[in-house]
Design a protein around this motif. Structure first.
Motif, PDB file in Angstrom:
ATOM      1  N   ALA A   1       6.136  -6.456   1.256  1.00 16.16           N
ATOM      2  CA  ALA A   1       6.489  -5.044   1.448  1.00 16.16           C
ATOM      3  C   ALA A   1       5.777  -4.462   2.668  1.00 16.16           C
TER       4      ALA A   1
ATOM      5  N   TYR B   1       7.201  -2.556   6.231  1.00 15.41           N
ATOM      6  CA  TYR B   1       6.873  -1.185   6.624  1.00 15.41           C
ATOM      7  C   TYR B   1       5.835  -1.097   7.736  1.00 15.41           C
TER       8      TYR B   1
ATOM      9  N   SER C   1       7.598  -0.379  -2.644  1.00 14.14           N
ATOM     10  CA  SER C   1       8.239   0.262  -1.491  1.00 14.14           C
ATOM     11  C   SER C   1       8.244   1.772  -1.644  1.00 14.14           C
TER      12      SER C   1
END
Length: 500
Positions: free
Chosen positions: A348, A352, A385
């Protein structure tokens, strides 16, 4: 040693003169050549001792007894004395000549050595220069190949904004060839409403400032607007003067679309969860009504009543079927698996991380546990997330995002995922409502169901989720702590899947 060799040479010469009878009449015939050769090869002292030895030997062995040295025989003494004196002078002269010739030879040899050394050094310098030129040419060729084969757009411009280089990736991304762009203004690929940004970029370059991961938009040849990330560095000449700028541009349009798709998927998932909850709640009373109608059927004898009852049962069955379909669409059909929470967190963060860099958010990650937990990967990825996205929105001007995974023994053996941000925080009045459906502090973009779904998923795994936050000026930020036990609510279903 040289004196001994001189004496030995004299003995040999006198011995030859004494042995060869005709030479006895000329006792000093071999004396001068012997002295000369001895002085030449053995030096002055060798020649001097040779002369002295010959004088003594000639006097005692090669002349008549009346000619030998005595106080009353001055002419013989004078003759031999003159020989000795001349021999010594001759030795000195020969030695000086030999020394001079030796010095000249040494000087000539040294000059030759110096010249040879200089020639060798010159040849080595030429070879080194040639090698350096070959290496530089090879290095420049490699750099040119790297720039030309790069997937990122790499271009350069001068301080007036005129493009000076344009690689193949720039042609692929923007549609312009190098011939079309080199020598033209960079404003050609900048949307009109962003032309003012170019002036700020040029000013930063003039001041020697580098710009990293600057997100903006650019314009292609066919008029398409691209989301791009720019890294801009000043170019200096040999004297260190800034003469232009190099740009590395990456098309992030796909990433932006993926982020939007992820947000959309999150909203859809939340809507599906909400629909499933409603469908579940509707399904129970529907079953009850259907059962009641079934019990009512024997009590109705009127044909019209029976027809109405059949129609009602059919309609209720259809509604029940729709509710069950809704539940089926929402529920995750993937089986629970044994997976590492740290691995999912790492995946994750990888997704990001570019977005965090773009907004100035520094990520600090500490993954101290690789313990595997039986879970549904899709649900856990959605939870992680959602929490990361909330933290990024809470830090619009940058900050620090700390993410950790640690082992835990209380209230049970498991792992803890903690995410902390230095964002604006949540007020004390809003904290009790953060896990309520449709509650949000992001009025313009929030749906209010992200944390609600996260809580449902975590509790479905037998875990817990806690949130702490502060919005004080000098101490603000939010911490979310997620605990997952080693044995989750999906453990039994996984075991059953293995048995069958």
């Amino acid at each position: 040693m040289r004196a001994v060799l001189g004496c030995l040479t004299a003995c040999i010469a006198v011995g030859i003169t004494h042995t060869v009878t005709p030479l006895r009449a000329f006792s000093l015939l071999l004396a001068f050549p012997t002295v000369i050769l001895t002085a030449w090869f053995f030096g002055m002292w060798g020649g001097a001792f040779c002369a002295i030895t010959e004088t003594v030997l000639v006097n005692y062995f090669l002349t008549k007894s009346q000619l030998r040295f005595s106080l009353g025989n001055a002419p013989q003494a004078v003759r031999l004395g003159v020989f000795l004196l001349l021999s010594i002078m001759l030795c000195w002269i020969i030695r000086q000549s030999a020394q001079k010739r030796a010095n000249q030879y040494i000087e000539t040899s040294q000059r030759r050595l110096i010249i040879a050394k200089a020639e060798r050094e010159l040849a080595e310098a030429r070879a080194a220069i040639s090698e350096a030129l070959r290496n530089n040419a090879k290095h420049l060729g490699e750099l040119a190949a790297i720039v030309d084969s790069s997937d990122d757009v790499i271009l350069s411009k001068d301080l007036n904004g005129t493009i000076t280089s344009w690689n193949a990736a720039a042609t692929r991304v923007f549609g312009y060839s190098a011939e079309e762009m080199v020598g033209t203004s960079i404003l050609r690929i900048i949307p009109e409403h962003l032309h003012s940004d170019e002036q700020a970029i040029i000013e930063n370059i003039r001041n020697g400032r580098r710009m990293d991961h600057f997100e903006t938009m650019r314009l292609t040849k066919d008029g398409t607007i691209l989301d791009v990330s720019l890294t801009i560095s000043p170019i200096r000449d040999d004297q260190g003067k800034i003469i232009g700028a190099s740009k590395i541009l990456r098309d992030i349009s796909n990433r932006k679309r993926m982020e939007q798709s992820l947000l959309q998927a999150e909203k859809i998932a939340a809507t599906g969860r909400m629909a499933a909850t409603i469908a579940h709640e509707i399904n129970n009373p529907l079953e009850a009504v259907i059962n009641l109608l079934y019990l009512l059927r024997p009590m109705i004898t009127d044909p019209d009543g029976i027809n109405y009852l059949s129609s009602a049962e059919n309609e209720l069955g259809r509604v029940s079927h729709i509710a069950k379909q809704t539940l089926g669409y929402y529920r995750e059909h993937a089986a629970a698996v044994s997976a590492s929470l740290a691995e999912i967190v790492s995946q994750a963060v990888t997704i990001y991380e570019p977005r965090c860099r773009a907004v100035g958010v520094e990520i600090k990650m500490s993954l101290n546990s690789t313990q595997k937990v039986v879970m549904r990967r899709g649900e856990m990825m959605q939870v992680i997330s959602n929490l990361i996205t909330n933290s990024i929105y809470a830090m619009p001007v940058g900050g620090v995002l700390s993410i950790s995974v640690d082992p835990e023994t209380s209230p049970a053996n498991g792992v803890v995922f903690t995410i902390r941000d230095t964002g604006v925080g949540i007020g004390a009045d809003d904290l009790p409502k953060v896990f309520d459906a449709f509650f949000t502090t992001r009025r313009s973009v929030g749906t209010g169901i992200g944390l609600y779904i996260a809580k449902q998923f975590i509790e479905g795994h037998g875990g817990q989720i806690e949130l702490e936050s502060n919005d004080a000026v000098d101490n603000h930020g939010t911490t979310v702590r997620v605990f997952l036990p080693i044995t989750t609510g999906h453990q039994d279903s996984t075991t059953a899947t293995r048995l069958f």
